[in-house]
Design an enzyme around this catalytic site. Sequence first.
Site, short mmCIF file in Angstrom:
data_model
loop_
_atom_site.label_atom_id
_atom_site.label_comp_id
_atom_site.label_asym_id
_atom_site.label_seq_id
_atom_site.Cartn_x
_atom_site.Cartn_y
_atom_site.Cartn_z
CD GLU A 1 -3.10 5.56 6.80
OE1 GLU A 1 -2.03 5.28 7.35
OE2 GLU A 1 -3.25 5.59 5.55
CD GLU B 1 -5.73 -1.01 8.60
OE1 GLU B 1 -4.62 -0.58 8.27
OE2 GLU B 1 -6.78 -0.42 8.36
CE LYS C 1 -0.30 3.26 4.85
NZ LYS C 1 -0.14 3.42 6.31
CB SER D 1 4.78 -2.40 12.17
OG SER D 1 4.20 -1.15 12.40
CG ASN E 1 -1.78 1.22 1.32
OD1 ASN E 1 -1.92 1.96 0.35
ND2 ASN E 1 -2.37 1.43 2.49
N GLY F 1 3.06 2.69 12.94
CA GLY F 1 3.74 3.97 13.10
C GLY F 1 3.75 4.49 14.52
CG HIS G 1 -5.95 1.81 5.19
ND1 HIS G 1 -5.45 2.71 6.11
CD2 HIS G 1 -4.93 0.94 4.92
CE1 HIS G 1 -4.18 2.40 6.38
NE2 HIS G 1 -3.85 1.33 5.68
#
Length: 703
Positions: A549, A619, A462, A665, A460, A625, A547
């Site tokens: 985000e 996820e 992004k 991660s 991905n 992060g 996702h």
Amino acid sequence: MKTIVVNISRLVLAVVFIVSGFVKAVDPLGSQYKIADYLTAMHLGNQVPEWSILGLSVLQAGIEFCLGVFLLFAIRRRSTSRLILLVMLVMTPLTLWLALENPISDCGCFGDALVLTNWQTFWKNVLLLALSVVVACWPLSMFRFVSESNQWIVTNYSALFILVVSGYCLYDLPLFDFRPYHVGANIIKGMEIPDDAPMPEYHTIYVMEKDGVCKNFTVNNYPDSTWTLVSVNTEMVKEGYTPPIHDFSLTTENGDDITYEVLTDTSFVFLLVSPHLEQADDSRFDLINELNEYAKEHGYSFYGLTASSDRAIARWREMTGAEYPFCQADEITLKTIIRSNPGLVLLKTGTVVRKWSNNNLPVIADSLTTRSLEQLEIGQMPEDSVPGKIAMLLLWFVLPLMLLTIADRTWMWTKWLRQRAAFRKLLGIRIQKFRQSFYSNHQNNHQKEKTMRKKIVAGNWKMNMNLQEGIALAKELNETLKADKPNCGVVICTPFIHLASIAQFLDQDIIGLGAENCADKEKGAYTGEVSAEMVKSTGAQYVILGHSERREYYKETPEILKEKVLLAQKNGLKVIFCIGESLAEREAGKQNEVVKAELEGSVFNLAEEDFRKIVIAYEPIWAIGTGKTATAEQAEEIHAYIRSIIAEKYGQAVADDTTILYGGSCKASNAPELFAKPDIDGGLIGGASLKAADFKGIIDAFK
């Protein structure tokens, strides 16, 4: 799919034909009047005798009803489907002619139960014609409700039932009265026009002349007095509201209008209705005269209503000794009031209290003549309600066929069981060995399938890299993986601007191409959005949806994601659907609740076939992060839970086939440990997918 379409078409056609045939059968005289209207429109009205038109109306109702039943039970599948197609090939052009020429107001396909305009009837027939073509092309795809050996029972019983219904309604009155003069209806209310009802609109043209020149004017530009009026032409440009009863009017032999007097009479009023006295049945005139005498004795009004001439009225009086007054009324109105010639109607304050056909006139015994109608049963509203009549029809027609169907299916089932038992006894040990072998192979294959579900490493990107940088990275990955083929599926999901360019040189047998998102709308005025169809047109195969985000920054709800998933699948895209919990939810121990709710809100509405095309990506938001990492055991635990709730929803086989990726991660250093877990089938990689070497290191974990 073909079988489903054929059987849906068959059921729709069957219901329409059964309903159409039944409403005609319960009102054979109404069907006769409508057929006569057709013949008149074709200039054949005087060439066909009435008895043959009546026979045709009964025959038409019986054929339509029986064809519908035969189609419902799949009786003589080829012949029935072809006959229905033939009927629709005849009726569709006929209703097109009616729509274009408008010789009669409605086709009468559903009698008075449902009145359609001619254009509505035509489009209805176009649809039925299309359905009949489908059924006629694949008649053997229709499944049977009754075995072939017992179909003669349904055939004969249906034909007998509909003929008995037609005969009864012809002898007496229609079982169901859909007309505005039914028992219990108030004629005055039926004539009322609501205050807010639309009124008719007219357009008037004034033809004026001046100095030998003629011109047309309207009210808005009417000229001065120097112009001379030649003619006035007025036409209706818009029809207004027409009440259900708009043509009920009674005129005595002296020319007096007594409509209001009759409808407002608070006592009882007898109306002997005969559209044409010349054709009326005079076999019960003695009963009619007795009722007239009874009415006189008790102060009730008794009128004869007819559209016949004075000469016909005089002849009727001479033949029957009638002493009651006659009123003139519209022929069509009289035919609408009662389906009998003559027929008797009892009114009180404008409300229809009772109706009797000529074959079922009330008889008042000598001992009852001193009693008023309020004291007699015939002066009360009948107790036979519409639900009661429907229940009777269900009892006499639907219930026997249901019992036959159940008995037939039970008999066929027991027959199959007997054959199966005999077959097993005959083959004995061979059958047992075969079954053992089959189940053994099945279990082995199932175990293989569990371990052979697709492994995927998806990148991905992004919002990273411009077009040139993205092309360079994709080319490098393409060349690297061509030289050293991976042991898993590889997908790169890029920003929209990269898709079309990268698709031109990417070998999608090695690397699949996907988008990072798509819109929840098909097309339209949604500036800045990219639809699933647009994504597919670039050559992409996958799309990431849900996702974390997108959920957090752009407030994507489960409802929005549900629409996106449906549109993506509609356009042939494989969905990588993301789920996962936040740090607060993980610390509160709610991770299982969160992932289950996210699945139920957006993808658990899919059919099994469509869900099999979904790739799940777990996820843990708290491990992306943040510096925190999920252990391989934590990841395996939640992956196993996800697979278990998929099994609850769709079954273990679907759960075993579903690819579930880890998206927290994941790096080349921890990928081998993660991917070794039995329920982790790969990864959805973020930052590590932006460098070919790092991404290749994760892909190689499957080696």
